[in-house]
Write a protein that holds these residues in place. Structure first.
Motif, PDB file in Angstrom:
ATOM      1  N   LEU A   3       0.878  -1.176   0.000  1.00  0.00           N
ATOM      2  CA  LEU A   3       0.000   0.000   0.000  1.00  0.00           C
ATOM      3  C   LEU A   3       0.916   1.227   0.000  1.00  0.00           C
ATOM      4  O   LEU A   3       1.411   1.641   1.045  1.00  0.00           O
ATOM      5  CB  LEU A   3      -0.900   0.016   1.242  1.00  0.00           C
ATOM      6  CG  LEU A   3      -1.920  -1.098   1.364  1.00  0.00           C
ATOM      7  CD1 LEU A   3      -2.623  -1.040   2.714  1.00  0.00           C
ATOM      8  CD2 LEU A   3      -2.934  -1.029   0.234  1.00  0.00           C
ATOM      9  N   PHE A   4       1.158   1.763  -1.171  1.00  0.00           N
ATOM     10  CA  PHE A   4       2.094   2.868  -1.307  1.00  0.00           C
ATOM     11  C   PHE A   4       1.328   4.157  -1.559  1.00  0.00           C
ATOM     12  O   PHE A   4       0.737   4.350  -2.614  1.00  0.00           O
ATOM     13  CB  PHE A   4       3.096   2.564  -2.428  1.00  0.00           C
ATOM     14  CG  PHE A   4       3.806   1.251  -2.204  1.00  0.00           C
ATOM     15  CD1 PHE A   4       4.771   1.130  -1.219  1.00  0.00           C
ATOM     16  CD2 PHE A   4       3.477   0.141  -2.947  1.00  0.00           C
ATOM     17  CE1 PHE A   4       5.400  -0.075  -0.983  1.00  0.00           C
ATOM     18  CE2 PHE A   4       4.102  -1.078  -2.728  1.00  0.00           C
ATOM     19  CZ  PHE A   4       5.069  -1.178  -1.741  1.00  0.00           C
ATOM     20  N   ASP A   5       1.325   5.011  -0.546  1.00  0.00           N
ATOM     21  CA  ASP A   5       0.611   6.286  -0.586  1.00  0.00           C
ATOM     22  C   ASP A   5      -0.878   6.086  -0.875  1.00  0.00           C
ATOM     23  O   ASP A   5      -1.456   6.714  -1.747  1.00  0.00           O
ATOM     24  CB  ASP A   5       1.256   7.242  -1.591  1.00  0.00           C
ATOM     25  CG  ASP A   5       2.647   7.670  -1.146  1.00  0.00           C
ATOM     26  OD1 ASP A   5       2.954   7.551   0.049  1.00  0.00           O
ATOM     27  OD2 ASP A   5       3.424   8.131  -1.998  1.00  0.00           O
ATOM     28  N   VAL A   6      -1.495   5.197  -0.086  1.00  0.00           N
ATOM     29  CA  VAL A   6      -2.917   4.884  -0.209  1.00  0.00           C
ATOM     30  C   VAL A   6      -3.673   5.258   1.063  1.00  0.00           C
ATOM     31  O   VAL A   6      -4.710   5.926   1.011  1.00  0.00           O
ATOM     32  CB  VAL A   6      -3.121   3.371  -0.501  1.00  0.00           C
ATOM     33  CG1 VAL A   6      -4.592   2.985  -0.413  1.00  0.00           C
ATOM     34  CG2 VAL A   6      -2.530   2.988  -1.838  1.00  0.00           C
ATOM     35  N   VAL A   7      -3.164   4.854   2.204  1.00  0.00           N
ATOM     36  CA  VAL A   7      -3.900   4.932   3.476  1.00  0.00           C
ATOM     37  C   VAL A   7      -4.283   6.359   3.842  1.00  0.00           C
ATOM     38  O   VAL A   7      -5.360   6.584   4.420  1.00  0.00           O
ATOM     39  CB  VAL A   7      -3.088   4.257   4.611  1.00  0.00           C
ATOM     40  CG1 VAL A   7      -3.795   4.379   5.940  1.00  0.00           C
ATOM     41  CG2 VAL A   7      -2.838   2.797   4.271  1.00  0.00           C
ATOM     42  N   GLU A   8      -3.477   7.336   3.485  1.00  0.00           N
ATOM     43  CA  GLU A   8      -3.797   8.724   3.815  1.00  0.00           C
ATOM     44  C   GLU A   8      -5.042   9.219   3.091  1.00  0.00           C
ATOM     45  O   GLU A   8      -5.621  10.229   3.455  1.00  0.00           O
ATOM     46  CB  GLU A   8      -2.605   9.645   3.515  1.00  0.00           C
ATOM     47  CG  GLU A   8      -2.257   9.789   2.056  1.00  0.00           C
ATOM     48  CD  GLU A   8      -1.354   8.685   1.515  1.00  0.00           C
ATOM     49  OE1 GLU A   8      -0.902   8.846   0.369  1.00  0.00           O
ATOM     50  OE2 GLU A   8      -1.099   7.687   2.218  1.00  0.00           O
ATOM     51  N   HIS A   9      -5.479   8.489   2.056  1.00  0.00           N
ATOM     52  CA  HIS A   9      -6.688   8.846   1.299  1.00  0.00           C
ATOM     53  C   HIS A   9      -7.949   8.213   1.878  1.00  0.00           C
ATOM     54  O   HIS A   9      -9.047   8.472   1.381  1.00  0.00           O
ATOM     55  CB  HIS A   9      -6.548   8.395  -0.162  1.00  0.00           C
ATOM     56  CG  HIS A   9      -5.462   9.102  -0.900  1.00  0.00           C
ATOM     57  ND1 HIS A   9      -5.631  10.332  -1.488  1.00  0.00           N
ATOM     58  CD2 HIS A   9      -4.171   8.747  -1.128  1.00  0.00           C
ATOM     59  CE1 HIS A   9      -4.500  10.704  -2.054  1.00  0.00           C
ATOM     60  NE2 HIS A   9      -3.601   9.760  -1.852  1.00  0.00           N
ATOM     61  N   ILE A  10      -7.811   7.396   2.901  1.00  0.00           N
ATOM     62  CA  ILE A  10      -8.940   6.668   3.497  1.00  0.00           C
ATOM     63  C   ILE A  10      -9.333   7.357   4.796  1.00  0.00           C
ATOM     64  O   ILE A  10      -8.511   7.513   5.701  1.00  0.00           O
ATOM     65  CB  ILE A  10      -8.558   5.193   3.785  1.00  0.00           C
ATOM     66  CG1 ILE A  10      -7.937   4.520   2.561  1.00  0.00           C
ATOM     67  CG2 ILE A  10      -9.749   4.429   4.334  1.00  0.00           C
ATOM     68  CD1 ILE A  10      -8.829   4.396   1.365  1.00  0.00           C
ATOM     69  N   GLU A  11     -10.589   7.764   4.896  1.00  0.00           N
ATOM     70  CA  GLU A  11     -11.030   8.494   6.091  1.00  0.00           C
ATOM     71  C   GLU A  11     -10.861   7.658   7.352  1.00  0.00           C
ATOM     72  O   GLU A  11     -10.304   8.121   8.337  1.00  0.00           O
ATOM     73  CB  GLU A  11     -12.479   8.944   5.938  1.00  0.00           C
ATOM     74  CG  GLU A  11     -12.907   9.887   7.031  1.00  0.00           C
ATOM     75  CD  GLU A  11     -14.241  10.547   6.746  1.00  0.00           C
ATOM     76  OE1 GLU A  11     -14.644  11.399   7.560  1.00  0.00           O
ATOM     77  OE2 GLU A  11     -14.897  10.224   5.726  1.00  0.00           O
ATOM     78  N   ASN A  12     -11.324   6.404   7.332  1.00  0.00           N
ATOM     79  CA  ASN A  12     -11.189   5.542   8.503  1.00  0.00           C
ATOM     80  C   ASN A  12     -10.030   4.568   8.256  1.00  0.00           C
ATOM     81  O   ASN A  12     -10.242   3.422   7.866  1.00  0.00           O
ATOM     82  CB  ASN A  12     -12.491   4.795   8.776  1.00  0.00           C
ATOM     83  CG  ASN A  12     -12.461   4.065  10.110  1.00  0.00           C
ATOM     84  OD1 ASN A  12     -11.395   3.765  10.641  1.00  0.00           O
ATOM     85  ND2 ASN A  12     -13.633   3.768  10.632  1.00  0.00           N
ATOM     86  N   ASP A  13      -8.824   5.050   8.482  1.00  0.00           N
ATOM     87  CA  ASP A  13      -7.626   4.268   8.179  1.00  0.00           C
ATOM     88  C   ASP A  13      -7.548   2.979   8.989  1.00  0.00           C
ATOM     89  O   ASP A  13      -7.166   1.928   8.472  1.00  0.00           O
ATOM     90  CB  ASP A  13      -6.358   5.098   8.352  1.00  0.00           C
ATOM     91  CG  ASP A  13      -6.242   5.778   9.708  1.00  0.00           C
ATOM     92  OD1 ASP A  13      -7.176   5.704  10.536  1.00  0.00           O
ATOM     93  OD2 ASP A  13      -5.198   6.414   9.949  1.00  0.00           O
ATOM     94  N   GLY A  14      -7.950   3.009  10.241  1.00  0.00           N
ATOM     95  CA  GLY A  14      -7.892   1.818  11.090  1.00  0.00           C
ATOM     96  C   GLY A  14      -8.789   0.699  10.577  1.00  0.00           C
ATOM     97  O   GLY A  14      -8.363  -0.452  10.471  1.00  0.00           O
ATOM     98  N   ALA A  15     -10.045   1.016  10.251  1.00  0.00           N
ATOM     99  CA  ALA A  15     -10.971   0.001   9.732  1.00  0.00           C
ATOM    100  C   ALA A  15     -10.490  -0.528   8.391  1.00  0.00           C
ATOM    101  O   ALA A  15     -10.580  -1.733   8.116  1.00  0.00           O
ATOM    102  CB  ALA A  15     -12.375   0.586   9.601  1.00  0.00           C
ATOM    103  N   PHE A  16      -9.955   0.359   7.555  1.00  0.00           N
ATOM    104  CA  PHE A  16      -9.427  -0.069   6.260  1.00  0.00           C
ATOM    105  C   PHE A  16      -8.276  -1.054   6.444  1.00  0.00           C
ATOM    106  O   PHE A  16      -8.250  -2.124   5.822  1.00  0.00           O
ATOM    107  CB  PHE A  16      -8.958   1.153   5.458  1.00  0.00           C
ATOM    108  CG  PHE A  16      -8.240   0.801   4.190  1.00  0.00           C
ATOM    109  CD1 PHE A  16      -8.935   0.306   3.095  1.00  0.00           C
ATOM    110  CD2 PHE A  16      -6.870   0.979   4.082  1.00  0.00           C
ATOM    111  CE1 PHE A  16      -8.262  -0.017   1.917  1.00  0.00           C
ATOM    112  CE2 PHE A  16      -6.196   0.658   2.914  1.00  0.00           C
ATOM    113  CZ  PHE A  16      -6.897   0.162   1.821  1.00  0.00           C
ATOM    114  N   LEU A  17      -7.326  -0.723   7.306  1.00  0.00           N
ATOM    115  CA  LEU A  17      -6.183  -1.609   7.533  1.00  0.00           C
ATOM    116  C   LEU A  17      -6.620  -2.931   8.164  1.00  0.00           C
ATOM    117  O   LEU A  17      -6.073  -3.988   7.845  1.00  0.00           O
ATOM    118  CB  LEU A  17      -5.127  -0.912   8.388  1.00  0.00           C
ATOM    119  CG  LEU A  17      -4.361   0.183   7.644  1.00  0.00           C
ATOM    120  CD1 LEU A  17      -3.576   1.050   8.612  1.00  0.00           C
ATOM    121  CD2 LEU A  17      -3.445  -0.425   6.582  1.00  0.00           C
ATOM    122  N   GLU A  18      -7.606  -2.864   9.034  1.00  0.00           N
ATOM    123  CA  GLU A  18      -8.132  -4.098   9.633  1.00  0.00           C
ATOM    124  C   GLU A  18      -8.717  -5.007   8.540  1.00  0.00           C
ATOM    125  O   GLU A  18      -8.485  -6.220   8.537  1.00  0.00           O
ATOM    126  CB  GLU A  18      -9.195  -3.750  10.679  1.00  0.00           C
ATOM    127  CG  GLU A  18      -9.533  -4.885  11.602  1.00  0.00           C
ATOM    128  CD  GLU A  18     -10.442  -4.417  12.738  1.00  0.00           C
ATOM    129  OE1 GLU A  18     -11.394  -5.165  13.033  1.00  0.00           O
ATOM    130  OE2 GLU A  18     -10.207  -3.325  13.290  1.00  0.00           O
TER     131      GLU A  18
END
Length: 144
Positions: A3-18
């Motif tokens: 995930l290269f420069d993706v997570v910062e675009h996701i509002e709920n980063d924790g739920a996305f990573l989970e």
């Protein structure tokens, strides 16, 4: 998974990573990059649709909360914070650059250029690549 420069675009980063963790094989590896240093927030981040920038401790906390174990983390591009602060963050904080002014300048910033500055950047990047290959920390805040 990468995930290269993706997570910062996701509002709920924790739920996305989970949810990413649930899709991965047991003991699978996640390679992740995110924009660092919250103090560097600028119009570029707004224009790009970022929700945040991270410190190592912040991204580590989100990853652990999502069930990941951190094997190695560090900052990369360690020579960029000062130029970014001077060219993007300060003008944004003083109101001289807003998200509506970023489009063309952002494209120009990311264009490949030849010359002495590019050679200097390539040399700095080669040093970082060697450090990463040896798993040396590129910054004193790094955690394992």
């Amino acid at each position: 998974m990468g995930l290269f420069d993706v997570v910062e675009h996701i509002e709920n980063d924790g739920a996305f990573l989970e949810s990413i963790g649930m899709l991965m094989k047991k003991r699978g590896l996640l390679y992740l990059t995110v924009p660092s240093y919250p103090f560097l927030w600028s119009a570029e981040d707004v224009y790009a649709g970022h929700y945040r920038r991270y410190s190592l401790s912040q991204v580590s906390e989100v990853l652990r909360g999502a069930g990941f174990m951190i094997e190695y983390s560090t900052y990369i591009f360690r020579f960029l914070p000062i130029p970014i602060f001077l060219s993007r963050t300060l003008p944004f904080k003083f109101g001289s650059i807003g998200p509506e002014n970023v489009g063309e300048s952002s494209s120009n910033d990311h264009a490949r250029k030849a010359g002495p500055l590019q050679k200097l950047m390539n040399s700095a990047l080669e040093t970082e690549i060697r450090m990463l290959a040896k798993r040396k920390k590129c910054d004193s805040e790094a955690v394992v």
